[in-house]
Every structure is written in structure tokens, then in C-alpha cells.
Design a protein around this motif. Structure first.
Motif, PDB file in Angstrom:
ATOM      1  N   LYS A   1       0.855  -1.178   0.156  1.00  0.00           N
ATOM      2  CA  LYS A   1       0.109   0.018  -0.002  1.00  0.00           C
ATOM      3  C   LYS A   1       0.850   1.279   0.032  1.00  0.00           C
ATOM      4  O   LYS A   1       0.287   2.230   0.136  1.00  0.00           O
ATOM      5  CB  LYS A   1      -0.874  -0.013   1.299  1.00  0.00           C
ATOM      6  CG  LYS A   1      -2.049  -1.158   1.236  1.00  0.00           C
ATOM      7  CD  LYS A   1      -2.874  -0.994   0.070  1.00  0.00           C
ATOM      8  CE  LYS A   1      -4.041  -1.981   0.021  1.00  0.00           C
ATOM      9  NZ  LYS A   1      -4.991  -1.708  -1.094  1.00  0.00           N
ATOM     10  N   PHE A   2       2.115   1.199  -0.032  1.00  0.00           N
ATOM     11  CA  PHE A   2       3.097   2.240   0.033  1.00  0.00           C
ATOM     12  C   PHE A   2       2.909   3.162  -1.120  1.00  0.00           C
ATOM     13  O   PHE A   2       2.656   4.464  -1.009  1.00  0.00           O
ATOM     14  CB  PHE A   2       4.455   1.992   0.002  1.00  0.00           C
ATOM     15  CG  PHE A   2       5.388   3.112   0.055  1.00  0.00           C
ATOM     16  CD1 PHE A   2       5.628   3.562   1.366  1.00  0.00           C
ATOM     17  CD2 PHE A   2       5.830   3.661  -1.253  1.00  0.00           C
ATOM     18  CE1 PHE A   2       6.638   4.713   1.427  1.00  0.00           C
ATOM     19  CE2 PHE A   2       6.834   4.584  -1.091  1.00  0.00           C
ATOM     20  CZ  PHE A   2       6.988   5.287   0.133  1.00  0.00           C
ATOM     21  N   PRO A   3       2.655   2.832  -2.432  1.00  0.00           N
ATOM     22  CA  PRO A   3       2.512   3.805  -3.472  1.00  0.00           C
ATOM     23  C   PRO A   3       1.124   4.661  -3.199  1.00  0.00           C
ATOM     24  O   PRO A   3       1.075   5.795  -3.405  1.00  0.00           O
ATOM     25  CB  PRO A   3       2.109   3.038  -4.630  1.00  0.00           C
ATOM     26  CG  PRO A   3       3.189   1.873  -4.456  1.00  0.00           C
ATOM     27  CD  PRO A   3       2.662   1.369  -2.918  1.00  0.00           C
ATOM     28  N   ALA A   4      -0.206   3.846  -2.650  1.00  0.00           N
ATOM     29  CA  ALA A   4      -1.305   4.547  -2.359  1.00  0.00           C
ATOM     30  C   ALA A   4      -1.217   5.582  -1.336  1.00  0.00           C
ATOM     31  O   ALA A   4      -1.904   6.608  -1.518  1.00  0.00           O
ATOM     32  CB  ALA A   4      -2.442   3.386  -2.302  1.00  0.00           C
ATOM     33  N   GLY A   5      -0.395   5.142  -0.187  1.00  0.00           N
ATOM     34  CA  GLY A   5      -0.312   5.828   0.710  1.00  0.00           C
ATOM     35  C   GLY A   5       0.452   7.199   0.557  1.00  0.00           C
ATOM     36  O   GLY A   5       0.157   8.207   0.874  1.00  0.00           O
ATOM     37  N   PHE A   6       1.712   7.109  -0.316  1.00  0.00           N
ATOM     38  CA  PHE A   6       2.538   8.188  -0.846  1.00  0.00           C
ATOM     39  C   PHE A   6       1.679   9.129  -1.587  1.00  0.00           C
ATOM     40  O   PHE A   6       1.446  10.547  -1.371  1.00  0.00           O
ATOM     41  CB  PHE A   6       3.681   7.707  -1.695  1.00  0.00           C
ATOM     42  CG  PHE A   6       4.436   8.916  -2.181  1.00  0.00           C
ATOM     43  CD1 PHE A   6       5.465   9.404  -1.248  1.00  0.00           C
ATOM     44  CD2 PHE A   6       4.390   9.307  -3.434  1.00  0.00           C
ATOM     45  CE1 PHE A   6       6.012  10.307  -1.730  1.00  0.00           C
ATOM     46  CE2 PHE A   6       5.099  10.612  -3.998  1.00  0.00           C
ATOM     47  CZ  PHE A   6       5.963  10.992  -3.084  1.00  0.00           C
TER      48      PHE A   6
END
Length: 393
Positions: free
Chosen positions: A210-215
Motif C-alpha cells: 500500500k506504500f504507493p497509494a499511501g504516498f
């Protein structure tokens, strides 16, 4: 706060106003400066003004740091409701009611020379800000759920660059070399985290992948947050035409009330309200800890919001965002100590760039302040010479 317009405090690059301005409007291009005035205020008023600024700064830094930490703890201990986290960011508005009543009743109605805007216009402003705040809070909730706290905090540093852009177009702020340097450094600081795959490492309960979405969501929330601050500054200057404490508290109360209504509607529309009882029962630290975490999160966010709006009214949106960014180096340290986040080399470099950018911004203001003070002194000397000549004649 209401007497800020009487105080001659040039923090940076003020194109000074020659007439007294009881409403404390900024001149174009103040670069995030305090409100100017034609005559110097007594020392007691200057100290009182600085004391109020300091109180608001403490509210912002303390409230933001504690609320962010509690938000991360909520997810780590089993909390899963994004809308619940969104609700607590604005549902603490009743805390402002006693202060609002006290200062409204204490202040004589004749003390304000500004006609109150029509109720319909005020309602539209507060409702519009409330919808934007609710959307911003939701994106921040996603970002906090999908990112380690240290990564989340550093990405939030990008809000200064967004605010510089919005301030230029909406609030007529001017770029200066060191301020532009500050914006670039803070943007690079956030970008370093975004391109680093190692930023996903943490002992917190972060959903995998989920890092890309969180970023992306945190970056979008930072941009929207900056827009909200600039719109608030515009409202204080062009519509409310006041930076008095009751005016600040009124904007905080009604805009956050609107945000809370939207958030509660989202909580019920999404169906997340059905899972709250089960979420509370499954919370690792127990139901009491669940309730206390949400309650203190709401209190912390309201303190932060009060400080933010106070600084926007008294100084500027750009200055407010810089103060908010000061908390960026603090949050990763708190996360490392309490949450077990890893402070790797990329994050350390990003934090150093953020601190460097902040120092660059502050130094530019120091230079502008010295130049303005010299200009004011020269004008005072010229006026004194002219008065002496007139007296001699």
C-alpha cells in the motif's frame, strides 16, 4: 490577536502600509510576514502579540505531533476504520464553545469597526471549508494507515512547496531566493522518501503493497491542506477583515463542525459504523484504551487546528505551514522511540534537507526584517528632519 494590526512587527519583506490599519491587512508581497502598521506599538503590546504567536506555535507542534502519534497507535492496536479517524480530526469542535462564548461576551460590540458579512456568505465559506477539511482529513487517514509514521511525516513536508504556490496566486506572496531554495529542498526531501523502496520498512502494522497509494494520498492531502490555509487567509483578509480571537474561534468552530457533519455522514454511508463495536472489542489494549485514544486524538487535533487558524489570521498561511513543517523532524524521532520505525539513511537525509529548507526560509525572513527595519528608521529620520525644518520656520 485583534490588536495585531496595531503592532509594527516586520518578520519579512513587508511592503509597509503608510496609514493605520485596524484590520491588520497585509501589503502585497509580505513573504509570510506579520501584519504591518504605521506606528510602533508599546512594548507591552508587542510582547503580548509575540506571546500569542508562541502559544499558537506550541498548539500546532504539540497537537500535530501527539495526534499523529495517536493515529498511528490506533491502527497498530487493531483500529481499521478510516472514517472514524476522519471523524476524530474534526469532532472536537465543542471544545471551542466555552472560549468562543467567553471572548464574545467579554469583547464590547463597539470594539469592532468592521461590518459583519452577510450570514449567507459566512455559511457558504464555513461549509465550503468544512467539505475541503473533511476530504483532506480522509486522505490523511489513508496515508497514516498505509505509511510508517516517519515516512508519512516527511512526505507532509511537501505542503510548504504547495503553500508557496497557492500563496503566490491567492495571497499575493512574493518568492525570494532563499524562500524558493527552502521550497525546493522541502520538495526534494519528500521526493527522496517517495522513490525509496526502503521507506516501507517498519515494525508498525502497515498493509503490504500500500506504500504507493499511501504516498499519493498523503501528497494530495498536503496539497489540499495548503490550499485550505491560503483560502482561510483570503477569508480573514477579504471577507471577515479581522484577526480577533473570537473571529478565529468562530471559523474554527463552524468550519470544523461542517467537516464533522460530512465525516459522520461518510461513516454511516460507508457502513463502517457497523464494525465499530467489534473493533472496540478487538482492540489490543482494551475498550477503555480505544475510547481514550480516539478522545485524545480529537483533543490534540483541535488544539492543532486552533493554533493553525490563529497563525493564519495573525501572520500568514505560508508562515503557518512552515511552523507546521517544523514538526516534521520531530515526528520520525517520536516514531523511532515509541513505534519502532527504522530511521534509515534515506529518511535521515530527507530530514536534514527539511531542516536545511526551514533554516533557509527563516534566514530569508531575518534578512528581510533587517532591510525593512533600516528602511523604517531612515523614513523616521527624514520625517524628523522635515518636522524640525517646519518648526524652525
Amino acid at each position: 490577536m485583534g490588536e495585531a494590526g496595531e503592532i509594527q512587527l516586520q518578520i519579512a519583506g513587508i511592503q509597509g502600509q503608510e496609514g493605520g490599519d485596524d484590520h491588520g491587512q497585509r501589503a502585497a508581497g509580505n513573504g509570510g510576514a506579520c501584519r504591518p502598521a504605521a506606528t510602533a506599538a508599546p512594548l507591552s503590546k508587542r510582547l503580548a502579540w509575540w506571546a500569542m504567536v508562541l502559544v499558537n506555535v506550541v498548539f500546532v507542534l504539540a497537537g500535530q505531533s501527539v495526534a499523529t502519534l495517536l493515529g498511528r497507535i490506533y491502527y497498530d492496536q487493531g483500529g481499521k476504520s478510516l472514517w472514524m479517524q476522519t471523524v476524530v480530526q474534526s469532532c472536537g469542535t465543542p471544545l471551542a464553545i466555552p472560549l468562543l462564548i467567553y471572548f464574545r461576551t467579554r469583547r464590547p460590540s463597539s470594539s469592532s469597526s468592521v461590518a459583519r458579512p452577510p450570514l449567507a456568505k459566512l455559511a457558504a465559506i464555513y461549509a465550503g471549508l468544512g467539505v475541503l477539511i473533511a476530504g483532506d482529513n480522509l486522505m490523511y487517514s489513508y496515508g497514516l494507515m498505509y505509511l510508517p509514521m516517519s515516512t508519512y511525516a516527511i512526505i507532509c513536508a511537501s505542503q510548504v512547496s504547495f503553500n508557496a504556490l497557492f500563496s503566490y496566486f491567492l495571497n499575493k506572496e512574493k518568492f525570494r531566493a532563499l524562500i524558493l531554495n527552502s521550497v525546493v529542498l522541502l520538495t526534494f526531501s519528500a521526493a527522496l522518501v517517495g522513490v525509496s523502496h526502503g521507506s516501507d520498512g517498519s515494525d508498525s502494522a502497515i498493509p503490504k503493497g500500500k506504500f504507493p497509494a499511501g504516498f499519493a494520498l498523503t501528497l494530495s492531502a498536503s496539497a489540499l491542506f495548503s490550499l485550505i490555509l491560503s483560502l482561510m487567509q483570503l477569508a480573514f483578509e477579504e471577507v471577515l477583515r479581522s484577526d480577533a480571537l473570537p473571529t478565529v474561534l468562530e471559523m474554527q468552530f463552524w468550519s470544523n463542525t461542517a467537516a464533522a457533519v460530512v465525516s459522520v455522514a461518510g461513516l454511516f454511508a460507508s457502513g463502517e459504523w457497523r464494525s465499530i463495536a467489534g473493533e472496540m472489542a478487538a482492540y489490543e489494549k482494551g475498550e477503555v484504551a480505544y475510547a481514550m485514544t480516539l478522545a485524545w486524538t480529537a483533543v490534540s487535533w483541535q488544539l492543532c487546528t486552533m493554533g493553525l487558524m490563529g497563525l493564519v489570521a495573525m501572520v500568514s498561511s505560508l508562515f503557518t505551514n512552515v511552523i507546521s513543517t517544523v514538526g516534521t523532524p520531530l515526528a520520525p524521532v517520536i516514531a523511532v522511540i515509541f513505534l519502532g520505525d527504522r530511521l534509515d539513511g534515506v529518511k535521515l537525509l530527507a530530514m536534514l534537507l527539511a531542516v536545511w529548507g526551514l533554516m533557509s526560509y527563516v534566514y530569508q525572513h531575518y534578512l528581510d526584517d533587517r532591510a525593512k527595519a533600516k528602511m523604517v528608521a531612515e523614513k523616521s529620520d527624514e520625517q524628523a528632519v522635515q518636522d524640525a525644518k517646519i518648526s524652525a520656520e
